[in-house]
Design an enzyme around this catalytic site. Sequence first.
Site, PDB file in Angstrom:
ATOM      1  N   HIS A 102       1.942   4.724  -2.724  1.00  0.00           N
ATOM      2  CA  HIS A 102       2.113   6.160  -2.437  1.00  0.00           C
ATOM      3  C   HIS A 102       3.522   6.616  -2.822  1.00  0.00           C
ATOM      4  CE1 HIS A 102      -1.696   6.911  -0.456  1.00  0.00           C
ATOM      5  NE2 HIS A 102      -1.502   6.014   0.473  1.00  0.00           N
TER       6      HIS A 102
ATOM      7  N   GLU B 151      -4.440   8.118  -3.049  1.00  0.00           N
ATOM      8  CA  GLU B 151      -4.964   6.856  -2.537  1.00  0.00           C
ATOM      9  C   GLU B 151      -5.272   5.882  -3.681  1.00  0.00           C
ATOM     10  OE1 GLU B 151      -4.676   6.236   0.530  1.00  0.00           O
ATOM     11  OE2 GLU B 151      -5.995   4.555   0.999  1.00  0.00           O
TER      12      GLU B 151
ATOM     13  N   HIS C  68       0.841  -1.206   0.000  1.00  0.00           N
ATOM     14  CA  HIS C  68       0.000   0.000   0.000  1.00  0.00           C
ATOM     15  C   HIS C  68       0.876   1.256   0.000  1.00  0.00           C
ATOM     16  CE1 HIS C  68      -3.590   2.467   1.109  1.00  0.00           C
ATOM     17  NE2 HIS C  68      -2.670   3.219   1.686  1.00  0.00           N
ATOM     18  N   GLU C  69       1.812   1.309   0.941  1.00  0.00           N
ATOM     19  CA  GLU C  69       2.669   2.504   1.042  1.00  0.00           C
ATOM     20  C   GLU C  69       3.579   2.635  -0.178  1.00  0.00           C
ATOM     21  OE1 GLU C  69       1.782   4.614   3.110  1.00  0.00           O
ATOM     22  OE2 GLU C  69       0.602   3.340   4.455  1.00  0.00           O
TER      23      GLU C  69
HETATM   24 CO    CO Z   1      -3.024   5.349   1.876  1.00  0.00          CO
END
Ligand code: CO
Length: 498
Positions: free
Chosen positions: A266, A292, A262-263
């Site tokens: 980003h 996101e 997830h990170e």
């Molecule tokens: Co996030």
Amino acid sequence: MDIKKDIALLRSRLREVKYLGSSVALASWDQEVHMPPKASAARAELLAYLSGEQHTKFVALDHDKLLTRLRGAKKLSPKNTALVRELWRDYMLATKLPMAFVVEFASTTSEAQQVWAEARRKNDFELFQPWLEKIVKLSKEKARLLGGLDAYDTLLDTFEPEMTSRELDVTFTALREQLVALLARIQSANQPKVRPPKGMFPIDQQRTLLDAMLPQMGFDMEAGRIDESTHPFSTDIHPFDARITTRYDEKNIWSSVGSAIHELGHALYEQGLPAGESGTPLGEAASLAIHESQSRFWENMVGKNRQTWTHFFPQMKKAFPKALAGYSADEWYRYLNTVQPSLIRTESDEVTYNLHIILRFEIERDLIKNNLHVKDLPHVWNEKMREYIGIRVPDNARGVLQDVHWSGGMIGYFPTYTLGNLYSAQLYDAIQRDLPDFGVKLAHGDYIPIRDWLRDTIHRHGRYYSAKTLMRRTAGSPLSIDPFMRYLTEKYSKLYGF
Ligand code: CO
């Protein structure tokens, strides 16, 4: 007027603001990752000083009417036009709030966060209630000072430009109805038995695995790093310094891997922003929802994709031969995609996650529109949890008190999570049009073309296009729930056999 000279002056001022911003980001990262506990008061002081200096420098941008002059200039290049447009928006947001209000908002929310943590620990909503009432009042005041037509829309706009509660209302209501129906189909289907992998996953090997996975997925380890923190996060210091964190649990390998992926989404965005524009809006992400969309694309469309584990499961099995003995990639895939109504948003699956968000949106919108009193929150929360997710909330700690956002004054933030999920599915459609062998690429561990597609269509543009324009350009359509629902239905009808 000499436009070239003015633009150069503007950029040099922005660089100084950015030095302070990067210092704040670095000191905050350190606070979560390395700082010894006794330093916390001194660090808070340092951060308050640096943020104050950054704000002061930023609002002084136009002290000699430099920005005003450039706004009126006729012959700006498209790039400089976008730069001045976006900067003006930030400048307006930063200057419309009087200093006294900014200080009051900051001190109230910082105290409220302490009270919220205690209230959650003690499962005591009434302790937090007066603080949330204050925050709702201050948020309405903030909206009034910013001067929009509708208070909630104005707050929303500070997090997600161009989005309105009307559009959210229509989109989220349709989404909610379809998700509730899909959830019912999943729950009435013959649930296959899913067992989680049992056994221990030594943390050193987890680190080694992530050090191998992240660069394969396109993360430049020479321009970023991964560390450990209680709550995983990513931070933007510079495109050449994109840091992420994850957390480790010896019993749960997906905890570190899922958070890291997830990170990573980003961080790939941050690494893909144009370094030459660092410090200007053109070197920043288009919006929170777009940010996101990147993390959710990697976490769900890639990280929870069967093909990805064709490539990575053997690597993982090699790292944990004992824990994964007799466990197959298919079982792992089913385990990652188990749909199970649950109390906690951050632990929820792809199907129920957005129901958690939609109920938060409905509540915060009604609070700002005076359709709901803070004291009625637990009741309304629990009713909606029962109605949408089909789950009874046993206590407020695991109900209305679970998230930090409202105590931090972030009313209008939650919708960006669901918008990110919807956008991620629109991107998933678009990338499969452009790279028809997307699945084959995943299975072969060939992630660089995928990262580069995102870099080309999203990352490198910074804020040159608004979030909506960027999505229209890339996905060919405005915000839509259809790609997301299609993605979920195809995936889960196969998994659950309906
Ligand atoms: Co996030």
